[in-house]
Scaffold this motif. Structure first.
Motif, short mmCIF file in Angstrom:
data_model
loop_
_atom_site.label_atom_id
_atom_site.label_comp_id
_atom_site.label_asym_id
_atom_site.label_seq_id
_atom_site.Cartn_x
_atom_site.Cartn_y
_atom_site.Cartn_z
N SER A 1 36.63 40.18 55.84
CA SER A 1 35.50 39.27 56.03
C SER A 1 34.16 39.97 56.04
O SER A 1 33.11 39.33 55.96
CB SER A 1 35.70 38.51 57.36
OG SER A 1 35.86 39.42 58.43
N SER B 1 31.67 41.44 52.04
CA SER B 1 30.56 40.82 51.33
C SER B 1 29.20 41.16 51.93
O SER B 1 28.17 40.98 51.27
CB SER B 1 30.73 39.30 51.32
OG SER B 1 30.77 38.78 52.65
N ALA C 1 35.68 30.65 45.18
CA ALA C 1 35.47 30.96 46.59
C ALA C 1 35.83 29.78 47.48
O ALA C 1 36.41 29.96 48.57
CB ALA C 1 34.01 31.36 46.82
N SER D 1 30.57 35.27 45.88
CA SER D 1 31.60 34.25 45.65
C SER D 1 32.86 34.88 45.06
O SER D 1 33.98 34.52 45.43
CB SER D 1 31.07 33.17 44.70
OG SER D 1 29.98 32.48 45.29
N THR E 1 34.64 36.65 47.85
CA THR E 1 35.32 35.68 48.70
C THR E 1 36.59 35.14 48.04
O THR E 1 37.61 34.95 48.70
CB THR E 1 34.37 34.52 49.03
OG1 THR E 1 33.17 35.03 49.62
CG2 THR E 1 35.01 33.53 49.99
#
Length: 487
Positions: A229, A232, A34, A216, A219
């Motif tokens: 974006s 998560s 990440a 993670s 990402t």
């Protein structure tokens, strides 16, 4: 299944050093991935097969660089009482704002001069500047948003009421504070329930590890898989909930097995073999529900569902392996101090706890409890009768925000439908577009129709239709259906 999980629990308990090391290594690996991955951008939003998506795709082909799906902002100006926006002094303030917006950011695609396009209300008290951007609201830089806000602030110094609306002010949802509060509340509840900091801390610790690995990993893969974006956010919310819940099952069962006098390894095996079956079933149910988001055929929702489902799978695996491994470290501290000092199991003569008393009451009065439960659920569900489905606009913002005040100013000055103009894309020449515009003018619910704007090749045109009613009204929905049936 139960036998396999029983053996898995005992194996994880015996090989706790290896199991713990593997999960810590996986967390570290995901964290490194990440940290080294490119920053996630906003995921592209599309709904394949819909007329709206076909219109956007056609615009992208025939109007290259127009940014049809880009962010927009409206800087709304209202003159003081007794004055008009056509007065030279007020007009100078607006002209200055137009110039500043055009040069304020390289992400700006176009800025309309309200006096050139006659964007002044009939009473002359309200006008607005339309700003179009090359990218969507999530991809706008902070510098671009600040330039927009600074322009509005400077214009206010000229004695005008200035408010800014549009999705250009939309920002990426912040995560962190809400989740932290949720973890703290969950920790308090677990401490009260278990009477042991260790027992309460295990579900929290493993849930955070699972969410850390899941988020993670999302990402790290966001740029490659176009996860966006916001993907998560759902994974974090569901991951924390199920991570605590599933670990709670195992820890509670482990404590009960110890209370029955079994040794620690056997208790861990039985806990995973019994409660672990419920964890697997519950986890698969959630995974199926999340993966089912693919049915609606919206790529962004599909990606969010799969990402959250992956986090749930991690939570299940952690509950079945990491929890029994950690139980091997904590020893008798999984019980509260009082239970450790008096480890004798409770006899049948002891006073039953609250859960036992409640279960007996339900069994004695099943119909009453069922009736109260149904009535209560019905009362809670009453607001759903007036639920309005759809994407929110600035009209749903709090009245304290500039977006909502700009929305209200435009509604007062130009009509409620002005905040939700409809775009009609005509795949044809200028003559066909003019005929379409004339047809649209005769439809019920239409307040205004702008002349058709053709592209350079002259084979496609855009028509803007302003409804009479607000964007979220049923009348506007009927107008959209009429437009699609007519054109």
């Amino acid at each position: 299944m139960a036998t396999f999980l029983y053996r898995l629990g005992r194996l994880a308990f015996r090989r706790r050093h290896v199991v713990t090391l593997l999960w810590v290594a996986l967390l570290a690996l995901a964290g490194v991935g990440a940290a080294s991955a490119p920053a996630a951008t906003s995921s592209s939003f599309s709904i394949p097969g819909t007329e709206a998506q076909k219109a956007f795709d056609l615009l992208e082909q025939r109007f290259p660089g127009a940014g049809a799906d880009g962010a927009t902002a409206r800087v709304v100006f209202k003159a003081p009482d007794g004055a008009k926006m056509t007065d030279p002094a007020r007009k100078a303030v607006v002209d200055k704002a137009v110039g500043e917006l055009r040069t304020g950011s390289d992400q700006v695609a176009s800025v309309t001069d309200p006096y050139a396009v006659q964007a002044v209300s009939r009473d002359g008290t309200t006008t607005y500047i339309q700003v179009s951007y090359k990218v969507n609201g999530m991809e706008l830089t902070d510098a671009t948003r600040e330039a927009l806000k600074e322009t509005g602030a400077e214009a206010r110094q000229g004695g005008l009421t200035v408010e800014i609306g549009g999705d250009a002010l939309q920002t990426v949802p912040e995560t962190g504070s809400g989740e932290i509060i949720g973890v703290i509340v969950a920790g308090i509840v677990l401490v009260i329930t278990f009477g042991s900091l260790v027992a309460a801390g295990l579900p929290l610790l493993t849930a955070l590890v699972g969410v850390g690995i899941g988020v993670s990993a999302i990402t790290a893969l966001a740029s490659v898989l176009d996860l966006g974006s916001t993907t998560s956010t759902l994974a974090m919310m569901i991951g924390l909930a199920v991570g605590i819940d599933y670990a709670l099952f195992i820890v509670s069962r482990y404590r009960a097995e110890l209370a029955e006098g079994r040794d620690r390894e056997e208790a861990a095996g039985r806990a995973v073999g019994t409660a672990g079956s419920a964890v697997v079933f519950a986890g698969l149910t959630v995974v199926i529900a999340l993966v089912g988001l693919a049915v609606v055929n919206i790529p962004m929702l599909t990606k969010m569902g799969f990402a959250a489902a992956g986090t749930v799978l991690i939570a299940v695996l952690i509950a079945l392996t990491f929890i029994p491994a950690l139980l091997g470290y904590v020893g008798k501290r999984v019980h509260g101090r009082k239970a450790r000092k008096n480890p004798v199991p409770a006899s049948d003569d002891d006073k039953p706890n609250l859960g036992t008393r409640w279960a007996r009451f339900v069994l004695r009065r099943p119909l009453v409890v069922l009736l109260v439960g149904v009535v209560g659920l019905g009362a809670v569900a009453l607001p759903a009768a007036s639920l309005e489905m759809g994407l929110p606009d600035d009209g749903s913002q709090p009245t304290s925000t500039s977006q909502r005040r700009a929305y209200d100013l435009l509604s007062d000055g130009f009509g409620p439908g002005f905040n939700g103009p409809l775009m009609v894309v005509v795949d044809g020449d200028k003559a066909a577009a003019d005929r379409t515009a004339k047809t649209i003018q005769g439809l019920d619910g239409v307040a205004a129709v702008t002349p058709a704007t053709p592209n350079k090749a002259g084979d496609t045109a855009i028509i803007t239709v302003v409804p009479k009613d607000r964007p979220s009204s049923t009348e506007t929905e009927e107008l959209v259906r009429s437009l699609r049936d007519t054109t």
